[in-house]
Write a protein that holds these residues in place. Sequence first.
Motif, PDB file in Angstrom:
ATOM      1  N   GLU A   1       9.168 -40.630  19.886  1.00 58.88           N
ATOM      2  CA  GLU A   1      10.125 -40.156  18.901  1.00 58.88           C
ATOM      3  C   GLU A   1      11.422 -39.781  19.622  1.00 58.88           C
ATOM      4  OE1 GLU A   1       8.991 -37.882  15.211  1.00 58.88           O
ATOM      5  OE2 GLU A   1       9.888 -36.316  16.452  1.00 58.88           O
ATOM      6  N   VAL A   2      12.523 -40.158  19.022  1.00 54.33           N
ATOM      7  CA  VAL A   2      13.845 -39.932  19.590  1.00 54.33           C
ATOM      8  C   VAL A   2      14.639 -39.077  18.619  1.00 54.33           C
ATOM      9  CG1 VAL A   2      15.961 -41.075  20.352  1.00 54.33           C
ATOM     10  CG2 VAL A   2      13.766 -42.188  20.713  1.00 54.33           C
ATOM     11  N   LYS A   3      15.416 -38.148  19.141  1.00 59.46           N
ATOM     12  CA  LYS A   3      16.254 -37.309  18.280  1.00 59.46           C
ATOM     13  C   LYS A   3      17.485 -38.109  17.836  1.00 59.46           C
ATOM     14  CE  LYS A   3      18.441 -32.870  17.998  1.00 59.46           C
ATOM     15  NZ  LYS A   3      17.976 -31.544  17.918  1.00 59.46           N
ATOM     16  N   ALA A   4      17.852 -37.999  16.576  1.00 59.41           N
ATOM     17  CA  ALA A   4      19.024 -38.694  16.033  1.00 59.41           C
ATOM     18  C   ALA A   4      20.251 -38.363  16.869  1.00 59.41           C
ATOM     19  CB  ALA A   4      19.245 -38.305  14.575  1.00 59.41           C
ATOM     20  N   GLY A   5      21.001 -39.371  17.233  1.00 65.23           N
ATOM     21  CA  GLY A   5      22.208 -39.189  18.028  1.00 65.23           C
ATOM     22  C   GLY A   5      21.981 -39.286  19.525  1.00 65.23           C
ATOM     23  N   ALA A   6      20.723 -39.252  19.960  1.00 65.62           N
ATOM     24  CA  ALA A   6      20.426 -39.361  21.394  1.00 65.62           C
ATOM     25  C   ALA A   6      20.503 -40.815  21.838  1.00 65.62           C
ATOM     26  CB  ALA A   6      19.035 -38.802  21.684  1.00 65.62           C
ATOM     27  N   SER A   7      20.788 -41.035  23.097  1.00 61.51           N
ATOM     28  CA  SER A   7      20.774 -42.386  23.648  1.00 61.51           C
ATOM     29  C   SER A   7      19.335 -42.877  23.732  1.00 61.51           C
ATOM     30  CB  SER A   7      21.386 -42.403  25.051  1.00 61.51           C
ATOM     31  OG  SER A   7      22.759 -42.117  24.987  1.00 61.51           O
ATOM     32  N   VAL A   8      19.168 -44.158  23.503  1.00 66.29           N
ATOM     33  CA  VAL A   8      17.845 -44.787  23.607  1.00 66.29           C
ATOM     34  C   VAL A   8      17.920 -45.820  24.731  1.00 66.29           C
ATOM     35  CG1 VAL A   8      16.107 -46.203  22.453  1.00 66.29           C
ATOM     36  CG2 VAL A   8      17.347 -44.447  21.162  1.00 66.29           C
ATOM     37  N   TRP A   9      17.202 -45.535  25.801  1.00 65.99           N
ATOM     38  CA  TRP A   9      17.160 -46.435  26.954  1.00 65.99           C
ATOM     39  C   TRP A   9      15.785 -47.076  27.027  1.00 65.99           C
ATOM     40  CZ3 TRP A   9      21.079 -47.359  30.537  1.00 65.99           C
ATOM     41  CH2 TRP A   9      22.232 -46.585  30.375  1.00 65.99           C
ATOM     42  N   ILE A  10      15.756 -48.383  27.320  1.00 66.48           N
ATOM     43  CA  ILE A  10      14.478 -49.054  27.540  1.00 66.48           C
ATOM     44  C   ILE A  10      14.515 -49.704  28.917  1.00 66.48           C
ATOM     45  CG2 ILE A  10      13.921 -49.422  25.104  1.00 66.48           C
ATOM     46  CD1 ILE A  10      14.922 -52.284  25.389  1.00 66.48           C
ATOM     47  N   ASN A  11      13.362 -49.740  29.545  1.00 72.20           N
ATOM     48  CA  ASN A  11      13.230 -50.338  30.864  1.00 72.20           C
ATOM     49  C   ASN A  11      12.654 -51.739  30.695  1.00 72.20           C
ATOM     50  OD1 ASN A  11      13.078 -50.747  33.607  1.00 72.20           O
ATOM     51  ND2 ASN A  11      11.320 -49.424  33.923  1.00 72.20           N
ATOM     52  N   VAL A  12      13.434 -52.748  31.048  1.00 75.15           N
ATOM     53  CA  VAL A  12      12.995 -54.137  30.939  1.00 75.15           C
ATOM     54  C   VAL A  12      12.538 -54.586  32.326  1.00 75.15           C
ATOM     55  CG1 VAL A  12      13.717 -56.490  30.411  1.00 75.15           C
ATOM     56  CG2 VAL A  12      14.596 -54.595  29.059  1.00 75.15           C
ATOM     57  N   ILE A  13      11.342 -55.140  32.377  1.00 75.58           N
ATOM     58  CA  ILE A  13      10.788 -55.630  33.642  1.00 75.58           C
ATOM     59  C   ILE A  13      10.461 -57.106  33.465  1.00 75.58           C
ATOM     60  CG2 ILE A  13       8.983 -55.389  35.380  1.00 75.58           C
ATOM     61  CD1 ILE A  13       8.600 -52.493  34.315  1.00 75.58           C
ATOM     62  N   LEU A  14      11.081 -57.949  34.273  1.00 71.94           N
ATOM     63  CA  LEU A  14      10.843 -59.383  34.257  1.00 71.94           C
ATOM     64  C   LEU A  14      10.081 -59.723  35.528  1.00 71.94           C
ATOM     65  CD1 LEU A  14      11.491 -62.130  32.899  1.00 71.94           C
ATOM     66  CD2 LEU A  14      13.557 -62.191  34.305  1.00 71.94           C
ATOM     67  N   THR A  15       8.836 -60.192  35.406  1.00 74.39           N
ATOM     68  CA  THR A  15       7.980 -60.475  36.556  1.00 74.39           C
ATOM     69  C   THR A  15       7.725 -61.971  36.660  1.00 74.39           C
ATOM     70  OG1 THR A  15       6.890 -58.335  36.277  1.00 74.39           O
ATOM     71  CG2 THR A  15       5.764 -59.954  37.653  1.00 74.39           C
ATOM     72  N   ASN A  16       7.882 -62.509  37.847  1.00 80.20           N
ATOM     73  CA  ASN A  16       7.584 -63.915  38.099  1.00 80.20           C
ATOM     74  C   ASN A  16       6.081 -64.051  38.314  1.00 80.20           C
ATOM     75  OD1 ASN A  16       7.267 -66.517  38.962  1.00 80.20           O
ATOM     76  ND2 ASN A  16       8.696 -66.382  40.674  1.00 80.20           N
ATOM     77  N   ARG A  17       5.387 -64.563  37.324  1.00 81.79           N
ATOM     78  CA  ARG A  17       3.932 -64.741  37.400  1.00 81.79           C
ATOM     79  C   ARG A  17       3.541 -66.163  37.808  1.00 81.79           C
ATOM     80  NH1 ARG A  17       1.835 -60.042  35.120  1.00 81.79           N
ATOM     81  NH2 ARG A  17       3.240 -59.037  33.652  1.00 81.79           N
ATOM     82  N   SER A  18       4.534 -66.960  38.179  1.00 81.37           N
ATOM     83  CA  SER A  18       4.254 -68.338  38.587  1.00 81.37           C
ATOM     84  C   SER A  18       3.965 -68.384  40.095  1.00 81.37           C
ATOM     85  CB  SER A  18       5.445 -69.243  38.253  1.00 81.37           C
ATOM     86  OG  SER A  18       6.501 -69.025  39.175  1.00 81.37           O
ATOM     87  N   ASN A  19       3.702 -69.593  40.599  1.00 81.50           N
ATOM     88  CA  ASN A  19       3.460 -69.764  42.030  1.00 81.50           C
ATOM     89  C   ASN A  19       4.677 -70.367  42.738  1.00 81.50           C
ATOM     90  OD1 ASN A  19       3.375 -72.338  41.055  1.00 81.50           O
ATOM     91  ND2 ASN A  19       1.318 -72.814  41.800  1.00 81.50           N
ATOM     92  N   ARG A  20       5.839 -70.326  42.072  1.00 81.09           N
ATOM     93  CA  ARG A  20       7.070 -70.851  42.675  1.00 81.09           C
ATOM     94  C   ARG A  20       8.229 -69.902  42.385  1.00 81.09           C
ATOM     95  NH1 ARG A  20       7.006 -72.745  37.700  1.00 81.09           N
ATOM     96  NH2 ARG A  20       8.711 -73.813  36.710  1.00 81.09           N
ATOM     97  N   ASP A  21       9.314 -70.074  43.137  1.00 77.62           N
ATOM     98  CA  ASP A  21      10.499 -69.246  42.914  1.00 77.62           C
ATOM     99  C   ASP A  21      11.069 -69.514  41.523  1.00 77.62           C
ATOM    100  OD1 ASP A  21      10.187 -68.456  45.520  1.00 77.62           O
ATOM    101  OD2 ASP A  21      12.056 -69.337  46.259  1.00 77.62           O
ATOM    102  N   CYS A  22      11.579 -68.476  40.887  1.00 77.69           N
ATOM    103  CA  CYS A  22      12.266 -68.598  39.596  1.00 77.69           C
ATOM    104  C   CYS A  22      13.701 -68.138  39.782  1.00 77.69           C
ATOM    105  CB  CYS A  22      11.597 -67.743  38.533  1.00 77.69           C
ATOM    106  SG  CYS A  22      10.031 -68.382  37.971  1.00 77.69           S
ATOM    107  N   LEU A  23      14.631 -68.923  39.283  1.00 77.32           N
ATOM    108  CA  LEU A  23      16.054 -68.633  39.404  1.00 77.32           C
ATOM    109  C   LEU A  23      16.593 -68.331  38.011  1.00 77.32           C
ATOM    110  CD1 LEU A  23      18.564 -68.792  41.351  1.00 77.32           C
ATOM    111  CD2 LEU A  23      18.811 -71.145  40.565  1.00 77.32           C
ATOM    112  N   PHE A  24      17.362 -67.246  37.876  1.00 77.71           N
ATOM    113  CA  PHE A  24      18.004 -66.951  36.602  1.00 77.71           C
ATOM    114  C   PHE A  24      19.382 -66.373  36.864  1.00 77.71           C
ATOM    115  CE2 PHE A  24      15.542 -63.161  37.594  1.00 77.71           C
ATOM    116  CZ  PHE A  24      16.391 -62.127  37.301  1.00 77.71           C
ATOM    117  N   GLU A  25      20.228 -66.455  35.843  1.00 79.07           N
ATOM    118  CA  GLU A  25      21.591 -65.945  35.968  1.00 79.07           C
ATOM    119  C   GLU A  25      21.716 -64.598  35.292  1.00 79.07           C
ATOM    120  OE1 GLU A  25      23.784 -68.002  32.172  1.00 79.07           O
ATOM    121  OE2 GLU A  25      23.734 -69.130  34.035  1.00 79.07           O
ATOM    122  N   LYS A  26      22.635 -63.802  35.806  1.00 77.12           N
ATOM    123  CA  LYS A  26      22.903 -62.489  35.228  1.00 77.12           C
ATOM    124  C   LYS A  26      24.398 -62.257  35.216  1.00 77.12           C
ATOM    125  CE  LYS A  26      22.232 -57.547  35.693  1.00 77.12           C
ATOM    126  NZ  LYS A  26      23.287 -57.333  34.770  1.00 77.12           N
TER     127      LYS A  26
END
Length: 131
Positions: A1-26
């Motif tokens: 539960e979040v109080k109205a007006g408060a910032s809402v932060w989420i932690n995004v975790i991207l995990t490479n579950r493959s057996n090779r390198d993964c390249l992405f842009e940011k």
Amino acid sequence: EVKAGASVWINVILTNRSNRDCLFEKEVNQGMYAVEVTDDRGKPLPDKRVGYRHGRIDWAHLDLKLVESGGISIRGNLVWITLKPGEAWREWIDVTKPYDLSQPGSYTIVVQLGAGDTAVISSPLKITVAK
């Protein structure tokens, strides 16, 4: 539960579950994810950023005069990130930056990386904003 007006932060975790390198842009000055927030009826909240809808640039509704005048920038500085097998990329996202979550209610947050057949879409995260 979040109080109205408060910032809402989420932690995004991207995990490479493959057996090779993964390249992405940011984008250096922005997150690389499209974040969409819907209310308890499934209706998407309006994006506070000019030219954006549902967490993405909306090319169909983007005012090109605003782009040409410098009122909105669609150019960016990209960096390429390589994740080796088993490595993870973590990033905190302030959901209240593009969305107004000041009203009490139930909301669902979905984060997407990429588009089309190769898109990676998070499980829905449900939050409650209280008075």
